[in-house]
Design an enzyme around this catalytic site. Structure first.
Site, PDB file in Angstrom:
ATOM      1  N   GLU A 274       0.837  -1.206   0.000  1.00 30.76           N
ATOM      2  CA  GLU A 274       0.000   0.000   0.000  1.00 30.76           C
ATOM      3  C   GLU A 274       0.870   1.253   0.000  1.00 30.76           C
ATOM      4  O   GLU A 274       0.591   2.223  -0.702  1.00 30.76           O
ATOM      5  CB  GLU A 274      -0.889  -0.020   1.231  1.00 30.76           C
TER       6      GLU A 274
ATOM      7  N   VAL B 113      -8.283   1.326  11.851  1.00 34.90           N
ATOM      8  CA  VAL B 113      -8.261   2.483  10.951  1.00 34.90           C
ATOM      9  C   VAL B 113      -8.638   2.045   9.542  1.00 34.90           C
ATOM     10  O   VAL B 113      -7.815   2.135   8.610  1.00 34.90           O
ATOM     11  CB  VAL B 113      -6.871   3.172  10.952  1.00 34.90           C
ATOM     12  N   PRO B 114      -9.877   1.567   9.370  1.00 38.06           N
ATOM     13  CA  PRO B 114     -10.273   1.201   8.001  1.00 38.06           C
ATOM     14  C   PRO B 114     -10.245   2.442   7.111  1.00 38.06           C
ATOM     15  O   PRO B 114     -10.684   3.515   7.526  1.00 38.06           O
ATOM     16  CB  PRO B 114     -11.695   0.664   8.181  1.00 38.06           C
ATOM     17  N   HIS B 115      -9.720   2.308   5.915  1.00 38.27           N
ATOM     18  CA  HIS B 115      -9.611   3.467   5.039  1.00 38.27           C
ATOM     19  C   HIS B 115      -9.639   3.021   3.592  1.00 38.27           C
ATOM     20  O   HIS B 115      -9.318   1.862   3.286  1.00 38.27           O
ATOM     21  CB  HIS B 115      -8.328   4.258   5.319  1.00 38.27           C
ATOM     22  N   ALA B 116     -10.022   3.942   2.724  1.00 39.43           N
ATOM     23  CA  ALA B 116     -10.070   3.607   1.297  1.00 39.43           C
ATOM     24  C   ALA B 116     -10.156   4.867   0.461  1.00 39.43           C
ATOM     25  O   ALA B 116     -10.641   5.900   0.913  1.00 39.43           O
ATOM     26  CB  ALA B 116     -11.275   2.718   0.996  1.00 39.43           C
TER      27      ALA B 116
END
Lengths: 160, 152
Positions: A59, B65-68
């Protein structure tokens, strides 16, 4: 220094940096100075996110690539804006701590003036510590101009 | 950047009900949708889960910390959720998550996205702040905690 021969503007893609670029173009035209645009990829933040486990390795690489693509795009836009007023631009991309890379580049390349966008509103003491443009302003030994007053800057650019 | 610039107090939920990852993400997504911060719930959930499939954003010590990147937002958007019981987020340390930061960014804004995630990482670092957020009983209290952090 007898005259201002090299002007460096920090390009970030933000609205603040857009007006900084207009003002830098105006100054370069007025002073017949070389105009340089620099975009610094914030490698420090990328490393912090990897260390904090918020990013995985793949990422981090992906975001780094995205930031490089954004850098190219914003620098190209800057060049196009400058060319509309027949001002050539030299473009650079660097990676590292933003304010430190701009300061180092300016010193190494004998820049006479650095132009940055208006500073973000200070909401807290932490803003002063972490805001990269704030730190650049405080730490640079080369004169720094803060491009405030968007209306005036737009008029100066348009009247070139 | 301050997280307060991208956080609406109506997008903070202090009583996450779900005990699993999908459910907790759905709750926060629903909150953002209800407050007109996102245009498409399904797209957000798909984009967030796509990221989770590469590796859990349960970073340990009770934090998720879910993120997208998602086309369902036009600017950086944050929701915070607190779970008293804990959510099974398949965290790296095996512990349940009690505080969730759901961060969404439009495509092509990698710089601001990274900056916002860095802010979250800094916010949860000082001793005691996680406990304060976990024990908060209202969104206003969480806003106050974050404001005090920035002013310290």
């Amino acid at each position: 220094m007898n005259k201002i021969e090299k002007i460096l503007v920090g390009i970030t893609g933000s609205e603040h940096s857009y007006y900084a670029s207009l003002y830098a173009i105006y100054l370069a035209s007025l002073l017949k100075a070389e105009l340089i645009g620099i975009f610094v990829i914030n490698e420090k933040s990328l490393d912090e996110l990897l260390k904090a486990n918020i990013f995985i390795t793949e990422e981090k690489a992906g975001y780094e690539q995205d930031m490089e693509n954004d850098a190219l795009s914003y620098l190209t836009q800057f060049e196009s804006t400058a060319m509309k007023k027949n001002i050539p631009v030299v473009k650079f991309i660097r990676k590292g701590v933003v304010h430190r890379e701009i300061i180092n580049f300016a010193e190494e390349n004998h820049v006479d003036l650095v132009v940055i966008g208006e500073l973000n509103k200070i909401i807290s003491l932490k803003d002063i510590a972490y805001d990269e443009m704030e730190r650049l302003l405080r730490e640079s030994k080369i004169p720094v101009v803060v491009a405030n007053n968007r209306e005036m800057i737009t008029m100066l650019y348009q009247n070139l | 950047m301050s997280l307060l610039e991208i956080l609406d107090k109506n997008c903070i939920k202090t009583d996450i009900q779900s005990l699993d990852k999908l459910g907790s993400i759905q709750e926060l997504t629903e909150l953002l949708f209800k407050n007109k911060k996102i245009s498409d719930k399904s797209q957000v959930i798909n984009d967030v889960l796509k990221r989770e499939a590469k590796g859990s954003t349960g970073i340990g010590k009770g934090i998720g910390v879910p993120h997208a990147k998602t086309a369902a937002v036009s600017k950086l958007t944050l929701a915070i959720g607190v779970s008293r019981e804990g959510v099974d987020f398949t965290s790296i340390d095996g512990k349940y998550v009690h505080i969730l930061f759901l961060l969404l960014a439009p495509p092509h804004s990698a710089g601001p996205h990274v900056e916002a995630l860095s802010e979250i990482a800094r916010l949860i670092t000082p001793p005691g702040i996680k406990e304060k957020i976990k024990n908060a009983s209202s969104s206003e209290e969480i806003i106050t905690i974050i404001t005090e952090y920035y002013n310290s």
